[in-house]
Scaffold this active site. Structure first.
Site, PDB file in Angstrom:
ATOM      1  N   HIS A 205       0.830  -1.207   0.000  1.00 19.84           N
ATOM      2  CA  HIS A 205       0.000   0.000   0.000  1.00 19.84           C
ATOM      3  C   HIS A 205       0.865   1.258   0.000  1.00 19.84           C
ATOM      4  O   HIS A 205       0.543   2.252  -0.661  1.00 19.84           O
ATOM      5  CB  HIS A 205      -0.917   0.007   1.223  1.00 19.84           C
ATOM      6  CG  HIS A 205      -2.129  -0.848   1.061  1.00 19.84           C
ATOM      7  ND1 HIS A 205      -2.799  -1.401   2.127  1.00 19.84           N
ATOM      8  CD2 HIS A 205      -2.798  -1.262  -0.040  1.00 19.84           C
ATOM      9  CE1 HIS A 205      -3.825  -2.106   1.683  1.00 19.84           C
ATOM     10  NE2 HIS A 205      -3.842  -2.035   0.377  1.00 19.84           N
ATOM     11  N   CYS A 509      -2.603  -3.059 -16.431  1.00 22.40           N
ATOM     12  CA  CYS A 509      -3.189  -2.181 -15.412  1.00 22.40           C
ATOM     13  C   CYS A 509      -2.524  -2.353 -14.060  1.00 22.40           C
ATOM     14  O   CYS A 509      -2.957  -1.771 -13.074  1.00 22.40           O
ATOM     15  CB  CYS A 509      -4.692  -2.436 -15.287  1.00 22.40           C
ATOM     16  SG  CYS A 509      -5.110  -4.103 -14.720  1.00 22.40           S
TER      17      CYS A 509
END
Length: 577
Positions: A205, A509
Site C-alpha cells: 500500500h 493495469c
C-alpha cells in the site's frame, strides 16, 4: 529506531516510484515504540497482569477501548472522505479494521486475564499479528495496518497526540521501518521529497500510494536503520539506491536535473503520443466516481481499471442493484466518449466480504478470491453484471456495451462462462491475465473474449512464487523480472494473431505501467494500452513522448536479454529510456 554502529555509504533496495530526492532524513518511529511504555490504566510491556477484574471494571475497560477505537475509526473515515483513489480505499479499510468486533472480543479476553486496557489492546493486536503471519500471503499486508491502528488507539486511551509523520522544518526524505497507509495517504508532497522504507514490497500500500502522490520511493532497503535522523541522503529511486552523505554539489545537481524532468511532466496535458506520432492509449486506474471525475479533469484517455470493491468492502449487506447501477453510471459518465473498463468484484484474500459467506483460509492468496467467489455465491456476480448493463443503458452512447473484465481467471471454462454471461447482457467481455495458467495458454482463451488486461502485481507474485508483501522477497516480486516480461511478450504476440484474423487489445493495469521506463518497455513488448494511477499519468505520458515505437522495441530487447530485474532496469536506463 535501533541505531547500528556503521552506516553503509550506499544502501540498496527496490525502487518503486522513479525519481531523485536529496535532503535531510526524518525518521518515523516504530509503531511499537508509539504504543510502548506505561500509561494511565495500563501496564508497561512485560509487567505481570493483575488480578482478574470484576464485572463492572471489565465493562468500564471494554467501553474505554470501544470509545477509543471508534474515535480512531472516525478520524480514518474523515481522512478517507478527503482522499481519492487508493488512499481513500485503504483508509476506509483501516477504519473497518478499527471497528472489528473480533479485535474487540480479543481485547476483552485479555482484560479478563488482568491486563489493563492499553496492555490488553496491544496483546490482542499481537494475537492477530501472529495469526496473519502464519497465514501469510495478502493477509500479511494487514500487519502494518493492525499495529498502526493499535498505536493510534493506545495513544487515544492515554490522551496523547495521535502518532504519525514527524514535522518537517524543511523539505526532506522520510525514512521508516515500515509506513502505515494511514500515514502515507496524508503525506505532503511539498515537504516529503522521497520515501525509503526498510520493509515492504513493490506492490505494498505504501508503494502504491507513493506512486499516486508522485513521490520517489524505495522499499526493502536493508540496513536503513543505521542512517541517523538528520543525515543527508540522495535517493535514486530509479536505481533503488540511497547514498548516505553524498558529495553535496553532485547531489544538488542530480536532484535539480530530476526536478527539470518533473517540471516537464507537470506541463504534460496529453494525449499520449510517441515521438514518431504513434498514439498510445494511456488510461487511469480509479476506485470510485470521485476518482473517475478527477481523472477526467486531467489528461487520462479513459479508464483502464475501475475497481469496484470499494462499494462492497465496508458494507454488512450487498448494495442493491440500483445503488450499484448509480455508482457505475457516474463512473461511465465521467468519460462519455472514451473507454471505461470495469473489473468485477475482486474480493477475497485481504478483501473479505461480510455478505458472501467467505471463510478464513490457510493460504488466501491462492484461495477463494476474484472470480472464484462465484463458486460460493453465483448470484453476486450476476447482479453486478445486471447493474453494469443498466448503467450502460442509462449513460448510452459509447457505453451502451460497457467493457467488463473478470479477475483471477484460471481456466478456459471460467473465461467461456464469464463471456457468455456478459454477452447475454450486452456487455463487452474481457479477462485479467494474472494467473500463469492463462499467460502460458492464452491462445486457448482468446476465442472467448474481446480484450485482455495484464495485472502485473499478481502475475509477478505467482510467476516468481514469491509473496508480494514480503520485503525479504522484494527483488523477486519486482515487475522488471525478465521471466515476467517474457510472459507479457508472449501474451501480446498471441493476441496480435488471435483466431479469425482478429487483434485482441492487451492492456497492462498493474503498478508496472506507472514506471515511465518500464512503460516504454511494455509498449515494445506489444502491449496496446497502459492504465496507471492518475498522479502517474503525466510522468508516463511525458516519457512516452521522448521515444519512438522502434526505440521501445529496442529497450524491450535489452530488458529481455537480462537475467535479473536489477540488470534489466539498469540496461534500459543506460539505453536512454
Amino acid at each position: 529506531m535501533t541505531q547500528q554502529s556503521q552506516v553503509e555509504p550506499i544502501i540498496r533496495g527496490t525502487g518503486v516510484v522513479a525519481g531523485l530526492a536529496y535532503g535531510a532524513v526524518r525518521w518515523v518511529g516504530r509503531v511499537e515504540d508509539a504504543a510502548a511504555g506505561p500509561g494511565k490504566g495500563g501496564q508497561a510491556e512485560g509487567t505481570p497482569p493483575g488480578p482478574p477484574p470484576g464485572e463492572e471494571q471489565l465493562e468500564r475497560d471494554r467501553e474505554r477501548f470501544v470509545a477509543a477505537a471508534t474515535t480512531v475509526a472516525g478520524r480514518l473515515d474523515q481522512r478517507a472522505s478527503l482522499a481519492t483513489g487508493v488512499s481513500a480505499e485503504v483508509l476506509s479499510a483501516n477504519a473497518v479494521l478499527a471497528r472489528d468486533r473480533g479485535w474487540a472480543k480479543a481485547v476483552v479476553k485479555e482484560l479478563k486475564k488482568g491486563l489493563g486496557v492499553e496492555a490488553a489492546t496491544m496483546a490482542a493486536t499481537e494475537t492477530f499479528v501472529a495469526m496473519f503471519t502464519r497465514v501469510g500471503g495478502r493477509q500479511a499486508e494487514r500487519i502494518t495496518d493492525l499495529r498502526d491502528i493499535c498505536a493510534r488507539v493506545v495513544a487515544e486511551l492515554r490522551g496523547l497526540p495521535e502518532p504519525g509523520i514527524p514535522e518537517f522544518d524543511e523539505p526532506g526524505v522520510l525514512l521508516a521501518d515500515d509506513l502505515a497507509p494511514a500515514d502515507t495517504a496524508g503525506l505532503d508532497a511539498a515537504k516529503v521529497l522521497g520515501i525509503v522504507i526498510e520493509h515492504g514490497g513493490p506492490t505494498s500500500h505504501t508503494a502504491i500510494i507513493a506512486r499516486q502522490l508522485g513521490i520517489p520511493c524505495v522499499v526493502a532497503a536493508a540496513g536503513l536503520a543505521a542512517v541517523p535522523d538528520g543525515a543527508r541522503v540522495l535517493v535514486d529511486a530509479g536505481a533503488g539506491t540511497v547514498t548516505v552523505d553524498p558529495d553535496e554539489d553532485s547531489a544538488v545537481g542530480a536532484a535539480a536535473a530530476d526536478k527539470r524532468l518533473r517540471d516537464v511532466a507537470a506541463g504534460w496535458t496529453g494525449p499520449a503520443v510517441l515521438a514518431d506520432g504513434h498514439e498510445v492509449s494511456l488510461l487511469a486506474n480509479v476506485q470510485d466516481a470521485g476518482g473517475a471525475e478527477a481523472a477526467a479533469a486531467g489528461p487520462a484517455g479513459g479508464i483502464g481499471l475501475f475497481r469496484t470493491e470499494l462499494a462492497f468492502l465496508d458494507r454488512p449487506t450487498e448494495p442493491s442493484a440500483d445503488e450499484q447501477a448509480e455508482l457505475y453510471a457516474r463512473v461511465l459518465g465521467a468519460f462519455p466518449a472514451a473507454k471505461v473498463v470495469t473489473r468485477t468484484l475482486d474480493a477475497g484474500s485481504d478483501k473479505p466480504l461480510a455478505f458472501a459467506g467467505m471463510t478464513e483460509e490457510d493460504n488466501p492468496a491462492l484461495g477463494v478470491r476474484g472470480i472464484r467467489v462465484d463458486l460460493i455465491d453465483r448470484g453476486l456476480l450476476d447482479r453486478q453484471l445486471d447493474a453494469l448493463a443498466e448503467a450502460g443503458r442509462r449513460v448510452g452512447g459509447e457505453h451502451s456495451s460497457p467493457w467488463v473484465m473478470a479477475p483471477m481467471i484460471s481456466t478456459v471454462d471460467e473465461a467461456r462462462d464469464f463471456a457468455a454471461r456478459c454477452r447475454e447482457r450486452g456487455l463487452t467481455p474481457g479477462i485479467m491475465v494474472e494467473v500463469p495458467a492463462v499467460a502460458v495458454a492464452v491462445d486457448r482463451f482468446l476465442p472467448h473474449v474481446d480484450f485482455l488486461s495484464i495485472g502485473t502485481n499478481d502475475l509477478t507474485q505467482y510467476v516468481m512464487a514469491a509473496d508480494r508483501m514480503s520485503s525479504d522477497l522484494a527483488a523477486l516480486t519486482d515487475p522488471w523480472q525478465p521471466a515476467v516480461l517474457r510472459l507479457i511478450r508472449s501474451v501480446a504476440e498471441a493476441a496480435a494473431r488471435a483466431p479469425g484474423g482478429r487483434t485482441v487489445p492487451v492492456g497492462v493495469c498493474g503498478e508496472a505501467a506507472a514506471d515511465p521506463q518500464l512503460a516504454c518497455v511494455l509498449l515494445g513488448l506489444g502491449v496496446s494500452s497502459l492504465s496507471v494511477a492518475t498522479a502517474a499519468l503525466p510522468f508516463v505520458g511525458a516519457a512516452l513522448g521522448e521515444v519512438t515505437l522502434e526505440r521501445c522495441r529496442e529497450l524491450a530487447a535489452l530488458a529481455l536479454d537480462c537475467d535479473t530485474a536489477r540488470e534489466a532496469r539498469a540496461a534500459v536506463m543506460a539505453g536512454g529510456a
